[in-house]
Design a protein around this motif. Structure first.
Motif, PDB file in Angstrom:
ATOM      1  N   GLU A  76      -7.888   9.987  -1.893  1.00 33.76           N
ATOM      2  CA  GLU A  76      -6.603   9.315  -1.663  1.00 33.76           C
ATOM      3  C   GLU A  76      -6.179   8.501  -2.882  1.00 33.76           C
ATOM      4  N   GLN A 133     -10.837   4.541   3.406  1.00 34.69           N
ATOM      5  CA  GLN A 133     -10.422   3.144   3.606  1.00 34.69           C
ATOM      6  C   GLN A 133     -11.602   2.315   4.139  1.00 34.69           C
ATOM      7  N   VAL A 160      -4.264  -1.988   0.084  1.00 36.15           N
ATOM      8  CA  VAL A 160      -5.077  -2.088   1.305  1.00 36.15           C
ATOM      9  C   VAL A 160      -6.100  -3.218   1.154  1.00 36.15           C
ATOM     10  N   HIS A 180      -2.642   2.515  -3.922  1.00 41.33           N
ATOM     11  CA  HIS A 180      -2.733   2.425  -2.460  1.00 41.33           C
ATOM     12  C   HIS A 180      -3.878   1.509  -2.015  1.00 41.33           C
ATOM     13  N   GLU A 199       7.064   6.739  -1.350  1.00 40.15           N
ATOM     14  CA  GLU A 199       6.451   6.986  -0.040  1.00 40.15           C
ATOM     15  C   GLU A 199       7.343   6.476   1.098  1.00 40.15           C
ATOM     16  N   SER A 256     -12.519   3.609  -4.645  1.00 40.70           N
ATOM     17  CA  SER A 256     -11.054   3.655  -4.496  1.00 40.70           C
ATOM     18  C   SER A 256     -10.409   4.714  -5.363  1.00 40.70           C
ATOM     19  N   ASP A 301      -9.544   7.198   8.688  1.00 36.27           N
ATOM     20  CA  ASP A 301      -9.298   6.794   7.302  1.00 36.27           C
ATOM     21  C   ASP A 301     -10.648   6.461   6.662  1.00 36.27           C
ATOM     22  N   ARG A 303      -2.613   8.653  -4.504  1.00 38.90           N
ATOM     23  CA  ARG A 303      -1.750   7.509  -4.173  1.00 38.90           C
ATOM     24  C   ARG A 303      -2.152   6.302  -5.035  1.00 38.90           C
ATOM     25  N   GLN A 361       0.800  -1.222   0.000  1.00 36.88           N
ATOM     26  CA  GLN A 361       0.000   0.000   0.000  1.00 36.88           C
ATOM     27  C   GLN A 361       0.834   1.274   0.000  1.00 36.88           C
ATOM     28  N   PHE A 362       2.155   1.123  -0.087  1.00 34.03           N
ATOM     29  CA  PHE A 362       3.055   2.283  -0.178  1.00 34.03           C
ATOM     30  C   PHE A 362       3.514   2.451  -1.614  1.00 34.03           C
ATOM     31  N   GLY A 363       3.480   3.677  -2.109  1.00 31.87           N
ATOM     32  CA  GLY A 363       4.016   3.955  -3.438  1.00 31.87           C
ATOM     33  C   GLY A 363       5.538   3.976  -3.398  1.00 31.87           C
TER      34      GLY A 363
END
Ligand code: AMP
Length: 288
Positions: free
Chosen positions: A117, A153, A128, A124, A66, A113, A150, A121, A61-63
């Protein structure tokens, strides 16, 4: 409390609870626990017979640019806090346990999605949704707990479990804030004292928008402009600051029902997100 690191161990540890038809609750986290996480654990502890918390900094979930490497990690402190909060099973898998060689499946939740965010992202929420689907399959809880902090999310996960017919209730708990309104976040640790002071304008900006709406403002542009003004006064420029439908995240122009005011802003090297639900006054009087 027992700490387990493998899926097989966790399943073995859960088997007697399942046989006894105990209510299993899951709180997924990335660790670096704070009062926000503890409030989820408190809600879960009150409702469930057996409480599982996962700590997994999910690389998916991190680019690429990031903060995966820098993300705060403190396993001993997390374990002590988890124990104190009444966690029965602490699941702390390594990345290779969750994504072994040959792992090739991804969960994409379209629509919800893709905004806010999701726009900032890319990939991301795919990360998730994939990890949450795995955790729900591994633990098979009756209830899983997420934070309103969040908000998007939580919406994505509700969509995921509905679409894939997962037999779990998703419980969304209120955002826990510092005394001055700043939403608790593991990323607040990145802030210098000066940045920490400026960061309070994030919750103030959201409150300003919510207050205008509560007092009769119906034009979301006016509320957004006021919130932007609050941020600008502290030298912050949001990545996004939007008023959207709290279920679909579709932008709202005229506020007739409760709306989600959501923003993301960089403060120093921290990227912070926050949101509030704003409820319009029922008398419909516009401010003069
Ligand atoms: P994280 O460790 O940041 O992935 O967060 C784990 C869970 O805690 C997620 O469901 C978050 O929404 C929730 N959470 C994080 N910060 C807060 C907060 N300030 N208040 C309530 N829940 C939170």
């Amino acid at each position: 409390m027992r700490t387990v690191r493998t899926i097989a161990e966790l399943r073995r540890a859960l088997a007697p609870a399942r046989d006894a038809r105990l209510r299993v609750g899951l709180v997924p986290t990335m660790g670096a626990l704070h009062d926000g996480h503890l409030s989820l654990l408190g809600a879960a502890r009150a409702e469930c017979d057996l409480l599982v918390m996962s700590v997994f900094v999910n690389p998916l979930q991190f680019g690429p640019s990031e903060d995966l490497a820098a993300y705060p990690r403190d396993e001993a402190r997390d374990a002590a806090l988890a124990q104190e909060a009444g966690v029965d099973l602490l699941f702390t898998p390594a990345a290779e346990e969750i994504y072994p060689p040959g792992f090739a499946t991804s969960v994409v939740v379209r629509g919800v999605s893709e905004r806010l965010e999701g726009e900032q992202r890319p990939g991301h929420f795919e990360g998730v949704a994939t990890v949450v689907a795995k955790l729900l399959n591994i633990v098979a809880p009756e209830v899983a707990y997420f934070g309103q902090k969040d908000a998007q999310q939580a919406i994505v996960i509700k969509r995921l479990v509905a679409d894939l017919d997962m037999p779990v209730r998703i419980e969304v708990c209120p955002t826990v804030r510092e005394h001055d309104g700043l939403a608790q976040s593991s990323r607040n640790a990145y802030l210098s004292a000066e940045e920490r002071a400026r960061a309070t304008s994030i919750s103030r900006a959201l409150e300003r928008a919510a207050q205008l709406i509560a007092r009769g403002e119906r034009d979301s542009r006016t509320a957004v402009a006021a919130a932007r003004g609050e941020l600008a006064a502290h030298d912050l420029e949001p990545e996004y600051l939007e008023i959207v439908d709290p279920d679909t995240l579709v932008p709202v122009k005229r506020v007739e029902r409760p709306v989600l005011v959501a923003l993301a802003a960089r403060v120093g090297r921290a990227r912070l997100i926050d949101n509030v639900i704003a409820t319009p006054s029922t008398n419909g009087v516009e401010p003069s």
